[in-house]
Write a protein that holds these residues in place. Structure first.
Motif, PDB file in Angstrom:
ATOM      1  N   ILE A 198      28.593  48.940  48.073  1.00 51.52           N
ATOM      2  CA  ILE A 198      26.883  49.465  47.647  1.00 51.52           C
ATOM      3  C   ILE A 198      26.268  49.941  49.071  1.00 51.52           C
ATOM      4  CG2 ILE A 198      26.930  47.026  49.179  1.00 51.52           C
ATOM      5  CD1 ILE A 198      24.847  46.073  46.431  1.00 51.52           C
ATOM      6  N   GLY A 199      26.713  49.820  50.125  1.00 46.65           N
ATOM      7  CA  GLY A 199      26.452  50.675  51.116  1.00 46.65           C
ATOM      8  C   GLY A 199      26.379  51.850  51.423  1.00 46.65           C
ATOM      9  N   ARG A 200      27.535  52.370  50.959  1.00 50.43           N
ATOM     10  CA  ARG A 200      27.485  53.458  50.385  1.00 50.43           C
ATOM     11  C   ARG A 200      26.793  54.638  50.156  1.00 50.43           C
ATOM     12  NH1 ARG A 200      30.991  57.644  47.663  1.00 50.43           N
ATOM     13  NH2 ARG A 200      29.726  59.776  47.997  1.00 50.43           N
ATOM     14  N   ALA A 201      26.055  53.831  48.496  1.00 53.23           N
ATOM     15  CA  ALA A 201      25.166  54.093  47.488  1.00 53.23           C
ATOM     16  C   ALA A 201      23.622  53.963  48.067  1.00 53.23           C
ATOM     17  CB  ALA A 201      25.289  52.708  46.161  1.00 53.23           C
ATOM     18  N   ILE A 202      23.259  53.103  48.738  1.00 52.44           N
ATOM     19  CA  ILE A 202      21.794  52.777  49.698  1.00 52.44           C
ATOM     20  C   ILE A 202      22.039  54.000  50.974  1.00 52.44           C
ATOM     21  CG2 ILE A 202      20.525  51.509  50.733  1.00 52.44           C
ATOM     22  CD1 ILE A 202      22.139  48.927  49.582  1.00 52.44           C
ATOM     23  N   ALA A 203      22.117  54.504  51.442  1.00 55.32           N
ATOM     24  CA  ALA A 203      22.690  55.345  52.284  1.00 55.32           C
ATOM     25  C   ALA A 203      22.497  56.985  51.451  1.00 55.32           C
ATOM     26  CB  ALA A 203      24.180  55.161  53.336  1.00 55.32           C
ATOM     27  N   GLU A 204      23.379  56.779  50.532  1.00 59.37           N
ATOM     28  CA  GLU A 204      23.819  58.171  50.327  1.00 59.37           C
ATOM     29  C   GLU A 204      22.692  59.016  49.382  1.00 59.37           C
ATOM     30  OE1 GLU A 204      27.351  59.417  49.890  1.00 59.37           O
ATOM     31  OE2 GLU A 204      28.621  58.629  51.753  1.00 59.37           O
ATOM     32  N   ILE A 220      14.636  43.763  48.843  1.00 59.14           N
ATOM     33  CA  ILE A 220      15.520  43.986  49.824  1.00 59.14           C
ATOM     34  C   ILE A 220      14.652  45.643  50.227  1.00 59.14           C
ATOM     35  CG2 ILE A 220      17.248  43.784  51.285  1.00 59.14           C
ATOM     36  CD1 ILE A 220      18.682  42.228  49.909  1.00 59.14           C
ATOM     37  N   ASP A 221      13.595  45.799  51.073  1.00 60.47           N
ATOM     38  CA  ASP A 221      13.753  47.151  51.636  1.00 60.47           C
ATOM     39  C   ASP A 221      14.120  47.366  52.730  1.00 60.47           C
ATOM     40  OD1 ASP A 221      12.169  48.901  52.183  1.00 60.47           O
ATOM     41  OD2 ASP A 221      10.527  48.497  52.719  1.00 60.47           O
ATOM     42  N   LEU A 222      15.209  48.581  52.858  1.00 58.29           N
ATOM     43  CA  LEU A 222      16.239  48.661  53.391  1.00 58.29           C
ATOM     44  C   LEU A 222      15.926  50.050  53.949  1.00 58.29           C
ATOM     45  CD1 LEU A 222      18.538  47.719  51.551  1.00 58.29           C
ATOM     46  CD2 LEU A 222      18.539  46.430  53.570  1.00 58.29           C
ATOM     47  N   LYS A 223      14.668  50.740  54.154  1.00 57.99           N
ATOM     48  CA  LYS A 223      14.495  51.675  54.333  1.00 57.99           C
ATOM     49  C   LYS A 223      14.103  52.129  55.635  1.00 57.99           C
ATOM     50  CE  LYS A 223      10.745  55.186  53.358  1.00 57.99           C
ATOM     51  NZ  LYS A 223       9.296  55.874  52.302  1.00 57.99           N
ATOM     52  N   GLU A 224      13.802  50.639  56.430  1.00 58.62           N
ATOM     53  CA  GLU A 224      13.044  51.576  57.922  1.00 58.62           C
ATOM     54  C   GLU A 224      14.366  51.293  58.918  1.00 58.62           C
ATOM     55  OE1 GLU A 224      10.016  49.203  59.393  1.00 58.62           O
ATOM     56  OE2 GLU A 224       8.753  49.478  57.505  1.00 58.62           O
ATOM     57  N   THR A 236      25.621  46.144  54.111  1.00 58.90           N
ATOM     58  CA  THR A 236      26.031  45.646  53.047  1.00 58.90           C
ATOM     59  C   THR A 236      25.841  44.469  53.166  1.00 58.90           C
ATOM     60  OG1 THR A 236      27.834  47.842  52.083  1.00 58.90           O
ATOM     61  CG2 THR A 236      28.322  45.124  52.419  1.00 58.90           C
ATOM     62  N   ASP A 237      26.308  44.225  54.912  1.00 58.93           N
ATOM     63  CA  ASP A 237      25.836  42.607  55.348  1.00 58.93           C
ATOM     64  C   ASP A 237      24.536  42.059  55.273  1.00 58.93           C
ATOM     65  OD1 ASP A 237      28.182  43.064  56.475  1.00 58.93           O
ATOM     66  OD2 ASP A 237      28.060  43.392  58.349  1.00 58.93           O
ATOM     67  N   ILE A 238      23.779  43.199  55.477  1.00 60.50           N
ATOM     68  CA  ILE A 238      22.381  42.449  55.073  1.00 60.50           C
ATOM     69  C   ILE A 238      22.421  41.418  53.937  1.00 60.50           C
ATOM     70  CG2 ILE A 238      20.003  43.228  54.706  1.00 60.50           C
ATOM     71  CD1 ILE A 238      20.245  45.169  56.567  1.00 60.50           C
ATOM     72  N   ILE A 239      22.894  42.954  52.480  1.00 62.49           N
ATOM     73  CA  ILE A 239      22.897  42.513  51.071  1.00 62.49           C
ATOM     74  C   ILE A 239      23.549  40.641  51.088  1.00 62.49           C
ATOM     75  CG2 ILE A 239      23.070  43.280  48.777  1.00 62.49           C
ATOM     76  CD1 ILE A 239      22.314  45.771  49.549  1.00 62.49           C
ATOM     77  N   GLU A 240      24.451  41.008  51.744  1.00 55.18           N
ATOM     78  CA  GLU A 240      25.942  39.820  51.625  1.00 55.18           C
ATOM     79  C   GLU A 240      24.727  38.615  51.984  1.00 55.18           C
ATOM     80  OE1 GLU A 240      29.499  38.469  54.104  1.00 55.18           O
ATOM     81  OE2 GLU A 240      29.631  40.672  53.478  1.00 55.18           O
ATOM     82  N   GLU A 241      24.190  38.542  52.955  1.00 57.84           N
ATOM     83  CA  GLU A 241      23.613  37.459  53.916  1.00 57.84           C
ATOM     84  C   GLU A 241      22.526  37.089  53.329  1.00 57.84           C
ATOM     85  OE1 GLU A 241      24.387  35.707  56.870  1.00 57.84           O
ATOM     86  OE2 GLU A 241      25.941  37.139  56.961  1.00 57.84           O
TER      87      GLU A 241
END
Length: 170
Positions: A77-83, A124-128, A148-153
């Motif tokens: 999930i973190g990879r998908a958002i990052a890429e 969840i806004d992860l842009k910044e 991934t940790d942010i979403i998990e929390e």
């Protein structure tokens, strides 16, 4: 804008018989091979779909949770958002009671009349955060884990809310 729903179900569970394959194919499921890691073709295809503006549903625990205990999320999930070329909208939700409708054990017969509780969180806004990590030139593993940790929390909070609401409505 039109959103197409796609998911990343486990290939060995959801595509093992012709009937299951047809069902999950009609639901636009992308067969994901558990154990093949974050650089598998299914996730590459999912990222491509995100880049086209499609909706991608993650089963972030990467397994069927038989115990109802919270499991760490997989880094795909973190990879998908990052890429992703666009910053995707991450809409977290937790459902409680699905295993009362269709048990995780035999006999696998749907049981009507049971309750399901669904709690949606704020997007969840992860842009910044992602831009900051890219400016610092952090390695992809660190970026994936942090996202991934942010979403998990957030999901842990939603789980507690859904359980409380579900129990109060019994």
């Amino acid at each position: 804008m039109i959103y197409f729903n796609r998911g990343l179900p486990a290939s060995e569970l959801c595509f093992e018989t012709l009937r299951h394959t047809y069902f999950f194919h009609m639901g636009k499921g992308i067969p994901t091979v558990r154990g093949d890691g974050v650089y598998q073709k299914a996730l590459d295809f999912g990222i491509e779909k995100l880049n086209n503006g499609e909706w991608l549903h993650f089963f972030a625990e990467g397994k069927i949770n038989m115990t109802r205990e919270f499991s760490r999320f997989k880094w795909g999930i973190g990879r998908a958002i990052a890429e992703c070329n666009k910053f995707p909208i991450v809409l977290p939700f937790w459902h409680q009671g699905m295993d009362d409708i269709l048990p995780n054990r035999a006999p696998y017969i749907p049981r009507i009349g049971n309750k399901v509780t669904i709690v949606f969180g704020e997007p969840i806004d992860l842009k910044e955060i992602l831009q900051g990590m890219k400016k610092r030139n952090l390695c992809p593993v660190v970026v994936r884990k942090k996202l991934t940790d942010i979403i998990e929390e957030e999901m842990k909070i939603l789980k507690t809310q859904a359980e409380t609401l579900h129990d109060s409505l019994l």
